[in-house]
Design a protein around this motif. Structure first.
Motif, mmCIF file in Angstrom:
data_model
loop_
_atom_site.group_PDB
_atom_site.id
_atom_site.type_symbol
_atom_site.label_atom_id
_atom_site.label_comp_id
_atom_site.label_asym_id
_atom_site.label_seq_id
_atom_site.Cartn_x
_atom_site.Cartn_y
_atom_site.Cartn_z
ATOM 1 N N ASN A 227 0.823 -1.216 0.000
ATOM 2 C CA ASN A 227 0.000 0.000 0.000
ATOM 3 C C ASN A 227 0.851 1.258 0.000
ATOM 4 O O ASN A 227 0.357 2.347 0.173
ATOM 5 N N SER A 435 -7.816 7.254 -7.924
ATOM 6 C CA SER A 435 -6.504 6.782 -8.358
ATOM 7 C C SER A 435 -6.173 7.419 -9.709
ATOM 8 O O SER A 435 -7.028 8.036 -10.359
ATOM 9 N N SER A 722 -9.865 0.149 -14.104
ATOM 10 C CA SER A 722 -9.000 1.051 -13.336
ATOM 11 C C SER A 722 -8.324 0.353 -12.142
ATOM 12 O O SER A 722 -7.173 0.662 -11.800
ATOM 13 N N LYS A 723 -8.999 -0.599 -11.488
ATOM 14 C CA LYS A 723 -8.397 -1.286 -10.336
ATOM 15 C C LYS A 723 -7.177 -2.097 -10.751
ATOM 16 O O LYS A 723 -6.150 -2.105 -10.064
ATOM 17 N N ASN A 726 -4.298 0.203 -11.480
ATOM 18 C CA ASN A 726 -3.740 0.736 -10.237
ATOM 19 C C ASN A 726 -2.806 -0.270 -9.568
ATOM 20 O O ASN A 726 -1.748 0.088 -9.044
ATOM 21 N N SER A 733 1.071 6.638 -6.771
ATOM 22 C CA SER A 733 -0.235 7.304 -6.830
ATOM 23 C C SER A 733 -0.035 8.794 -7.061
ATOM 24 O O SER A 733 1.098 9.288 -7.049
#
Length: 733
Positions: A227, A435, A722-723, A726, A733
């Protein structure tokens, strides 16, 4: 790898700063501002120059515009590679700026060979300049420096300050000075020289930072939690989110690239694709091969990041394909279909130009390059006289009509106004902000809405004008199609075979014949009126004019020589006053029926002479239609609203993209990947220009609807994926 400079110490703590950023950033800011001043000043005039000065049809002008705007984004690939391996960023910038300055100054001359040469200089120069400036900005800061995003924002503001000022200055000069478009092009060259001087004088302030992570540490770095943004060293040790698919991606990309190149060769050989379109298809294949080569050099998270750049770049192509209509179709719309008078009624367009007086022998002898340049920026006599006597003030006639190129400044000024609001919004949202892929999807959505606004504008403009026909409209090569559309017939001779006959709808198919009535929908531009009238000239005259144009090619670079053809008959109502050409250039010997020229007859002269020979009734009819249809021009607020939505979309996509590439790209190939990112703009401009080639034959409502729908669909697809995009970024980011 050569950087072309001596790097500064690893730490930026002792570097001179202003407002928290290195002074070198502001050198790059002003250099880029003046380079963009030159680029957008020239771009804002290019389509107008080809259509209004050369008298090319919009489809032909769009083809040249497509080739130019595509190649200025293709050459950064080569420029980035040469900078990375041989020249260094700084030397590449100097070479690029010099070549572009030469190109802009060559645009001050109207000869076709010089015009094409000028475009070549601009294309190559931009290739050296563009990717290296963006890369140098990132290298002013150490890895993971939080100021880098802010630096790109400042840099982006420099781009838009130049883009705002240049259409105002160059566009005004083009419409109000003796040099016309050439004055605007010269001013663009002056701007590029100022940018080059700024960069050279500011060299001591540009301090690049050495990467503090030695290459050996990459193999010994441990991964961090997913993360957070992984460093380059950590990303190399992190497994790919694509699993086994990641291992075969280089092979798949190589295969796809090879197939595209093979397809291009086959379609070119059988005539399905023209040369440039085949080259672009092959370039897509070559690009795929380059990406495969880069991806094969890395594994795990670093390969994922390269693939993320490529994946998002594909969607960005759709955005630029719509956005870049600003310099193409929307520029034509502003010039021909938009009401540009601020506080007075629009003046009726001139129908008969008259015959200009011939220059004296002394004036011709004194017409040197320097003399021409010295007079280039002098105010046109008519403008000066009206300005001096206007009771509303000196400036009133100088901004009525509003110079067409001024509309090109709307986007830039809106960016300056809206960018701080967008920046505040992202900060306000904090961790809840979208994002990078999501922001790009939103940007595409706004671009689709922008084009949808133009659908409404086209519907508002599309009002019918009806006029009774007193005689047959089928004169010369003017024909009426099976559905009643007015058509222009073109006959192309083929050696040993019957000629090829093609028909094209006049004025985008918006002129029809219904029960002895001519119905014209929307504005009839002057260039379309001229095409129609020229087509009404007798076929025999059109043949002779084409013959004279071919003979006149031998006059290139020669003085006091003529070429002529003998007409079978002088067309009824033949009047060179409608051509607006000096007798010294083109004249008719009535006694011998000889049409004589002292200059090479290019498209411009052929069209104008055709108007002089057009059927008098057709000439009168369509001149009236042109004048009456000016009342259908629409409010400029349609364009303002369209640019507003497009600007919001751009702010969601473009500056984020530059920063994203700088963060994701492996440092060893950062400039090359920045060049590949620029290539998305190349393909976007290619698609934009290809779409513009259909403007001549497509109803405006249908044209804008097609673009809006395609961009809208791409927005939805990116929203869904999009996920995954990302995750490929591994914490960036």
């Amino acid at each position: 790898m050569s950087t072309g400079s001596t790097p500064a110490a690893p730490t930026p703590l002792h570097a001179r700063t202003f407002l928290g950023h290195p002074l070198g950033l502001y050198v790059l800011f002003f250099t880029e501002m003046w380079e963009r001043f030159s680029y957008y000043g020239m771009r804002g005039l290019l389509m107008l120059y080809m259509i209004n000065y050369f008298r090319w049809v919009p489809s032909d002008a769009s083809t040249v515009y497509k080739i130019y705007t595509t190649l200025v984004y293709v050459t950064p690939i080569l420029g980035g590679f040469l900078a990375d391996r041989y020249l260094g960023n700084r030397m590449a910038v100097i070479i690029g700026a010099t070549l572009m300055a030469i190109g802009h100054f060559l645009m001050a001359f109207e000869d076709y060979p010089i015009f094409l040469t000028a475009l070549g200089f601009l294309i190559i120069g931009n290739g050296f300049f563009k990717p290296n400036m963006s890369t140098i900005v990132g290298r002013l800061y150490p890895a993971n420096d939080p100021r880098r995003d802010g630096a790109y924002t400042i840099f982006y503001m420099g781009i838009n300050l130049g883009a705002f000022l240049s259409p105002l200055v160059c566009g005004w000069l083009a419409e109000n000075t003796l040099g016309s478009y050439h004055s605007g092009f010269t001013m663009a060259g002056i701007g590029m020289v100022i940018g080059l001087v700024t960069y050279l004088l500011g060299q001591p302030l540009i301090k690049e930072i050495v990467d503090s992570v030695p290459p050996a540490e990459i193999a010994n770095s441990a991964p961090t939690p997913t993360n957070t943004a992984l460093s380059e060293a950590e990303a190399a040790k992190t497994p790919s989110v694509l699993g086994g698919l990641s291992k075969i991606m280089p092979t798949l990309l190589f295969g796809a690239g090879g197939l595209m190149v093979l397809t291009a060769v086959i379609l070119l050989s059988n005539g399905t694709l023209n040369f440039f379109n085949a080259v672009m298809l092959a370039l897509g294949g070559i690009s795929s091969g380059i990406i495969a080569w880069l991806a094969s050099k890395y594994e795990g998270g670093l390969r994922d990041r390269i693939l993320a750049i490529v994946g998002l770049g594909i969607f960005v192509i759709f955005f630029w394909a719509a956005f870049e209509q600003a310099g193409n179709v929307l520029n034509i719309w502003a010039d021909k279909h938009t009401l540009r008078y601020m506080n007075e009624d629009e003046k009726a367009p001139t129908v008969r130009q008259g015959i200009p007086s011939d220059p004296t022998e002394k004036e011709r002898e004194q017409s040197t390059v320097m003399e021409r340049l010295s007079k280039m920026f002098v105010l046109k006599e008519t403008k000066a006289e009206v300005a001096q006597n206007d009771d509303k003030g000196f400036l009133h006639p100088l901004v009525n009509p509003i110079p067409t190129a001024w509309f090109q400044s709307i986007n830039a000024v809106l960016i300056v106004l809206i960018a701080p609001i967008m920046a505040w919004l992202w900060l306000r949202l904090g961790s809840k902000q979208p994002s990078i892929p999501m922001k790009m999807a939103i940007g595409l959505g706004f671009m689709s809405a922008s084009t949808a606004v133009m659908i409404s504008a086209a519907r508002s403009e599309g009002q019918p004008y009806r006029i009774e026909l007193k005689s047959s409209i089928e004169q010369g090569t003017l024909k009426v199609g099976s559905t009643g559309q007015l058509m222009i017939e073109k006959e192309t001779p083929v050696e040993g075979q019957a000629p090829i006959i093609e028909r094209h709808a006049a004025n985008q198919g918006r002129i029809t014949i219904e029960d002895k009535m001519l119905v014209s929908v929307g504005v009839l531009p002057d260039i379309e009126r001229d095409r129609i009238i020229a087509a009404s000239a007798p076929k025999a005259f059109q043949t002779k004019l084409a013959e004279l144009a071919e003979l006149s090619k031998k006059l290139e670079g020669k003085k006091n020589e003529t070429r002529s053809v003998t007409l079978d008959a002088i067309p009824e109502g033949f009047d060179l006053g409608y051509a607006g050409l000096p007798n010294k250039h083109v004249r008719l010997n009535v006694a011998t029926k000889e049409l004589i020229t002292e200059i090479p007859l290019q498209t411009k002269e052929q069209v104008l002479i055709g108007v002089a020979a057009g059927n008098p009734e057709i000439r009168e009819l369509f001149s009236k239609v042109m004048v009456e249809s000016t009342k259908f021009r629409v409010s400029p607020m349609w364009l303002v609203l369209a640019y507003l939505l497009a600007t919001v979309g751009e702010l969601c996509l473009s500056p984020i993209g530059l920063s994203m590439v700088n963060k994701l790209a492996p440092r060893q190939y950062s400039t090359m990947l920045m060049g590949i990112w620029m290539l998305t703009s190349a393909f976007g401009n290619f698609v934009a220009g290809s779409a513009g080639e259909f403007w001549d034959v497509t109803d405006p409502v249908q044209f804008f609807l097609m673009i809006s729908v395609v961009v809208g669909i791409s927005s939805l697809v990116l929203l869904v994926t999009s996920k995954l995009m990302n995750r490929l970024m591994h914490g960036v980011s």
